[in-house]
Design a protein around this motif. Sequence first.
Motif, mmCIF file in Angstrom:
data_model
loop_
_atom_site.group_PDB
_atom_site.id
_atom_site.type_symbol
_atom_site.label_atom_id
_atom_site.label_comp_id
_atom_site.label_asym_id
_atom_site.label_seq_id
_atom_site.Cartn_x
_atom_site.Cartn_y
_atom_site.Cartn_z
ATOM 1 N N TYR A 124 -4.495 -9.195 4.589
ATOM 2 C CA TYR A 124 -3.004 -8.969 4.257
ATOM 3 C C TYR A 124 -2.200 -10.103 4.401
ATOM 4 O O TYR A 124 -2.833 -11.195 4.677
ATOM 5 C CB TYR A 124 -2.687 -8.223 5.322
ATOM 6 C CG TYR A 124 -2.398 -8.078 6.500
ATOM 7 C CD1 TYR A 124 -0.949 -9.513 7.041
ATOM 8 C CD2 TYR A 124 -2.781 -8.290 7.677
ATOM 9 C CE1 TYR A 124 -0.879 -9.927 7.850
ATOM 10 C CE2 TYR A 124 -2.616 -8.842 8.807
ATOM 11 C CZ TYR A 124 -2.083 -8.920 9.244
ATOM 12 O OH TYR A 124 -1.476 -9.923 10.663
ATOM 13 N N PHE A 166 -4.882 6.697 9.689
ATOM 14 C CA PHE A 166 -4.893 5.165 8.870
ATOM 15 C C PHE A 166 -5.785 4.244 9.082
ATOM 16 O O PHE A 166 -5.835 4.390 10.703
ATOM 17 C CB PHE A 166 -3.200 5.154 8.619
ATOM 18 C CG PHE A 166 -2.934 2.950 8.005
ATOM 19 C CD1 PHE A 166 -3.438 3.311 6.511
ATOM 20 C CD2 PHE A 166 -2.563 2.079 8.008
ATOM 21 C CE1 PHE A 166 -2.824 2.183 5.657
ATOM 22 C CE2 PHE A 166 -2.486 0.726 7.594
ATOM 23 C CZ PHE A 166 -2.558 1.371 5.938
ATOM 24 N N THR A 203 0.097 5.805 10.955
ATOM 25 C CA THR A 203 0.405 5.128 9.870
ATOM 26 C C THR A 203 1.783 3.907 10.884
ATOM 27 O O THR A 203 2.191 3.279 10.064
ATOM 28 C CB THR A 203 1.313 6.209 8.774
ATOM 29 O OG1 THR A 203 1.782 6.408 9.527
ATOM 30 C CG2 THR A 203 0.527 6.426 7.784
ATOM 31 N N ALA A 224 2.696 1.921 7.593
ATOM 32 C CA ALA A 224 1.602 1.717 6.680
ATOM 33 C C ALA A 224 2.243 2.707 5.278
ATOM 34 O O ALA A 224 2.291 3.992 5.940
ATOM 35 C CB ALA A 224 0.471 2.389 6.925
ATOM 36 N N PHE A 225 2.684 2.476 4.143
ATOM 37 C CA PHE A 225 3.692 3.237 3.517
ATOM 38 C C PHE A 225 2.913 4.153 2.467
ATOM 39 O O PHE A 225 2.310 5.124 2.094
ATOM 40 C CB PHE A 225 4.615 2.745 2.127
ATOM 41 C CG PHE A 225 5.571 2.481 3.564
ATOM 42 C CD1 PHE A 225 6.841 2.503 4.169
ATOM 43 C CD2 PHE A 225 6.050 0.499 3.626
ATOM 44 C CE1 PHE A 225 7.726 2.258 4.583
ATOM 45 C CE2 PHE A 225 7.075 0.326 4.158
ATOM 46 C CZ PHE A 225 7.669 0.575 4.781
ATOM 47 N N SER A 226 1.259 3.458 2.582
ATOM 48 C CA SER A 226 0.386 3.695 1.433
ATOM 49 C C SER A 226 -1.049 3.094 2.563
ATOM 50 O O SER A 226 -0.439 2.357 2.959
ATOM 51 C CB SER A 226 0.683 3.100 -0.052
ATOM 52 O OG SER A 226 0.545 2.039 -0.058
ATOM 53 N N ASP A 227 -1.642 3.067 1.497
ATOM 54 C CA ASP A 227 -2.996 2.669 1.816
ATOM 55 C C ASP A 227 -3.007 1.097 1.262
ATOM 56 O O ASP A 227 -4.194 0.405 2.142
ATOM 57 C CB ASP A 227 -4.818 3.014 1.394
ATOM 58 C CG ASP A 227 -4.716 4.081 1.183
ATOM 59 O OD1 ASP A 227 -4.602 5.390 1.801
ATOM 60 O OD2 ASP A 227 -5.347 4.771 0.225
ATOM 61 N N ASN A 228 -1.856 0.559 0.738
ATOM 62 C CA ASN A 228 -2.125 -1.132 0.534
ATOM 63 C C ASN A 228 -0.935 -1.641 0.768
ATOM 64 O O ASN A 228 -1.040 -2.595 0.643
ATOM 65 C CB ASN A 228 -2.363 -1.358 -1.071
ATOM 66 C CG ASN A 228 -3.708 -1.322 -1.137
ATOM 67 O OD1 ASN A 228 -4.214 0.792 -1.510
ATOM 68 N ND2 ASN A 228 -4.801 -1.733 -0.688
ATOM 69 N N LEU A 229 0.563 -0.711 0.885
ATOM 70 C CA LEU A 229 1.312 -1.496 1.311
ATOM 71 C C LEU A 229 1.879 -0.960 3.022
ATOM 72 O O LEU A 229 2.279 0.345 3.213
ATOM 73 C CB LEU A 229 2.601 -0.649 0.394
ATOM 74 C CG LEU A 229 4.015 -1.852 0.562
ATOM 75 C CD1 LEU A 229 4.243 -3.290 -0.219
ATOM 76 C CD2 LEU A 229 4.718 -1.018 -0.653
ATOM 77 N N THR A 230 2.561 -1.828 3.535
ATOM 78 C CA THR A 230 3.406 -2.057 4.866
ATOM 79 C C THR A 230 4.531 -3.018 4.782
ATOM 80 O O THR A 230 4.662 -4.058 4.713
ATOM 81 C CB THR A 230 1.939 -2.475 5.977
ATOM 82 O OG1 THR A 230 1.611 -3.857 6.113
ATOM 83 C CG2 THR A 230 0.286 -1.980 5.866
ATOM 84 N N TYR A 234 0.903 -6.865 1.586
ATOM 85 C CA TYR A 234 -0.184 -6.158 0.698
ATOM 86 C C TYR A 234 -1.188 -5.982 1.797
ATOM 87 O O TYR A 234 -1.970 -6.627 2.231
ATOM 88 C CB TYR A 234 -0.214 -6.773 -1.043
ATOM 89 C CG TYR A 234 -1.559 -5.993 -1.445
ATOM 90 C CD1 TYR A 234 -1.286 -5.034 -1.821
ATOM 91 C CD2 TYR A 234 -2.604 -6.336 -1.444
ATOM 92 C CE1 TYR A 234 -2.323 -4.087 -2.858
ATOM 93 C CE2 TYR A 234 -3.361 -6.121 -2.117
ATOM 94 C CZ TYR A 234 -3.605 -4.759 -2.922
ATOM 95 O OH TYR A 234 -4.231 -3.866 -3.346
#
Length: 218
Positions: free
Chosen positions: A43, A37, A129, A173-179, A216
């Motif tokens: 952010y 990641f 991540t 990190a849960f996705s490319d944009n959400l942590t 985000y």
Amino acid sequence: MLKTTTVAVLAILATPVLAADLVIPSSPEPIYEDAGFDWSGAYIGAWIGGQGVRLFAPGEGTIEGTGALGGVFAGFNAQSGNLVFGGEADVDYSGFNGARACGNPLWTCRGYVNSQGSARARFGVAVDTLLFYGTAGVALGNAGGSTTSPAGVVFSDASVRVGYTVGAGVEMAFSDNLTGRLEYRYTNLGARNMNFDVVYPNVEVSSHTVRAGLAYKF
């Protein structure tokens, strides 16, 4: 003539066999490792948490207790290998408001912290991540209080204080944009005189906080 023809025929028949034995080596396909990641970038986020606050007045006593905490934060990261570093700022609302008997037990002393914020450096180590980090910087907070006489007369004082804050946390990190993150911080807003019915010298305000937040990443 017959001998020459025979040699030519044998050569033609042998060609597929020789071709079958001829192996041309090929270069293996390159193997690229997953870089994991990417934490770099700006952010913005929000968090909620709890806060334990202590107001200490030398010679007079301590007002302490807990309160809710909530706020917003924004920052940026840069990454080099698995090292991550950057800056972050936050603005928070604090719900702490405590009271105790003070001096003459018929008097009441109160203390509160109703807003605070900080500007900090952040540094850590990324494991794909997961990001394990430390943070430190300048803290500000609006802290105040009052003394109330037996007759109900209130003497109050408040000010914006400047101090420091240090802490550590873990972010995922849960996705490319959400942590999401969980963080602990100690904050000391320094000591100053507070003017109530009399001068209370060197009243110190400090706190321990635990926060959970979502961000985000752009």
